[in-house]
Every structure is written in C-alpha cells, then in structure tokens.
Scaffold this active site. Structure first.
Site, PDB file in Angstrom:
ATOM      1  N   LYS A 195       0.485   4.103   7.196  1.00 37.18           N
ATOM      2  CA  LYS A 195       0.055   4.950   6.075  1.00 37.18           C
ATOM      3  C   LYS A 195       0.714   6.328   6.222  1.00 37.18           C
ATOM      4  CE  LYS A 195      -2.975   1.787   4.798  1.00 37.18           C
ATOM      5  NZ  LYS A 195      -2.818   0.974   3.571  1.00 37.18           N
ATOM      6  N   SER A 241       0.803  -1.229   0.000  1.00 39.56           N
ATOM      7  CA  SER A 241       0.000   0.000   0.000  1.00 39.56           C
ATOM      8  C   SER A 241       0.828   1.267   0.000  1.00 39.56           C
ATOM      9  CB  SER A 241      -0.946   0.010   1.209  1.00 39.56           C
ATOM     10  OG  SER A 241      -0.228   0.165   2.417  1.00 39.56           O
TER      11      SER A 241
END
Length: 257
Positions: A111, A50
């Site tokens: 993230k 990701s």
C-alpha cells in the site's frame, strides 16, 4: 594393483570431485540468492487491483530491503531472531511499501504510506485529510477499470499532492460515496504507519481496523522501487503463443512513484 583397477579408481575419484564441485556451485548460488533477497532486493508480483492506477494486476516489481532497515520480517519465513529494526529509517509519506499484515504477521501487503506517527488521518467526502487539512486533489482524465460486476467502466481519476509536494494518481471507482469515503479520525500511534491504496474504493487498508489497521514499523518489508516485468492479468501460462502480445512493454523498468 592392475592397470584396470588403477584406471577405475582414478575415474571414481575424478567423478566424485566433479560432483562435489557442482554441489559447491549450487550452494554458493543459493547463498548469494538468500543474501540478495534478505539484504538488497526481493521480487514481488501484484495479485490485486488495490493500487490501480499506479500498480496493475500482473506487475512484477523489485522491493528494496535496505530502504527502511531490517527486521525479523526481512529474513525468509520471519524467524524471531531479534525484535525491532536495525539500521532503520522512517518511510516517507507517499512511499509504496510492502509489509506483513499485522493481523497474522505473515501475509504480504502493499500500500501507499499516507500517515506517519502522530498524524491525524481522515477521509471526508472522498478527500483525504491529514492533520485537519484536505490534501490537494485535482481532477484529471477518467480511468478505465472494471466494476464489481467485471464490466469496463470509466471512473474519476485525481492527481493527489501531499503536503511535502509529492504527487500520485488515485481513482474513485464508486465516486465519493464509497464505503470508506467518510471515516472517523485515525490518530497514528507511535512507531506505526497508516497505509492506503490508490484505488480508494477497492482497497482493504488501514481504514479497515478489523482487517488491516495501522502497521507497526517492525512489519515493514521494504519500499517498492521498479517494475521489471508486466503482463495482462488475463494472460494464460498455457497459451505461450499469446505472451508477446500480453506483455505490457511500456511498463518494463518503470520507476514506482
């Protein structure tokens, strides 16, 4: 008491003393490890793509626990000893942060921080907008990655620059027509942060309110600082003769930005 009895007793005492010293050393080492892991740094590895191209599957990195202060989630297993954060400081936009998934408060996620409390976040045609203004996005050379079918493909890569001036790279695996490339406006709640992956079409992040959503400050674990080891994702533990060629030597001790 016979000489043999005295000798046996002395050896027994000596052996017991040596065993206790060994136990003390082990306990001290464990205590130091717990303190370092809780207060200073914690190692993590990257199991998903990701954050490609910034972080790759098989990267191992250190996360600074002190960067944002401490919460219950700074302690192993997250015991509810206190609420909120102590010695807390706000993440900066652009930081790559590890946090506990709000859905279960136990799964570690990593993230990039793109939205701060009070910000309005939206994606329009693949372009990130902050408070109604598009974030500067410059096309650079394509990036080779894998598509949903496991095939190697070249995909668009961009240099994204936040209003504060920090830059990083993102990729658009599905071009600007991915599922999350057009969103509603998200208003970041007080005491929360909006997180996104750099692999914009292959990241479950704050855009997905059902599975991630906005991250409470208490759920922050720390800031990613440095890659200390990296190995190809298809390297096998059972083929040690391949390890030297599978290690990504160029990523060792690389600062994370």
């Amino acid at each position: 008491m016979s000489d043999n009895a005295k000798k046996f007793t002395g050896e027994t005492v000596k052996n017991e003393s040596g065993l206790w010293e060994t136990v003390k050393v082990i306990l001290q080492a464990l205590l130091i490890a717990v303190v370092v892991r809780t207060v200073l740094f914690q190692p993590f590895n990257i199991p998903s793509g990701s954050l490609i191209p910034t972080l790759l599957i098989g990267d191992y990195l250190f996360v600074s626990k002190y960067a944002y202060g401490y919460s219950r989630y700074s302690i192993p297993f997250g015991p509810p000893l206190f609420s909120g954060r102590i010695f807390g400081s706000q993440p900066k936009r652009g930081d790559i942060a590890v946090f506990k998934l709000p859905k279960d408060n136990s799964t570690d996620y990593i993230k990039r921080v793109v939205g701060l409390p009070g910000d309005r976040i939206q994606v329009i045609g693949g372009v990130l907008h902050i408070n109604g203004k598009p974030v500067l996005r410059e096309r650079v050379e394509d990036y080779k990655t894998t598509d949903p079918y496991g095939r190697t493909v070249a995909v668009p890569r961009y240099k994204e620059t936040f209003p504060e001036g920090t830059s990083h790279y993102v990729i658009e695996r599905d071009g600007d027509r991915g599922y999350w490339d057009n969103t509603d406006v998200y208003t970041v709640k007080p005491g929360h942060y909006f997180m996104m992956g750099d692999n914009r079409d292959n990241s479950t992040d704050s855009r997905d309110e059902a599975n991630v959503g906005q991250v409470p400050a208490e759920n922050l674990v720390g800031r990613a600082e440095i890659i200390f080891f990296s190995v190809d994702e298809d390297a096998s533990l059972w083929r040690p003769w391949e390890w030297p060629s599978r290690i990504r030597w160029n990523r060792m001790f690389e600062r994370i930005r």
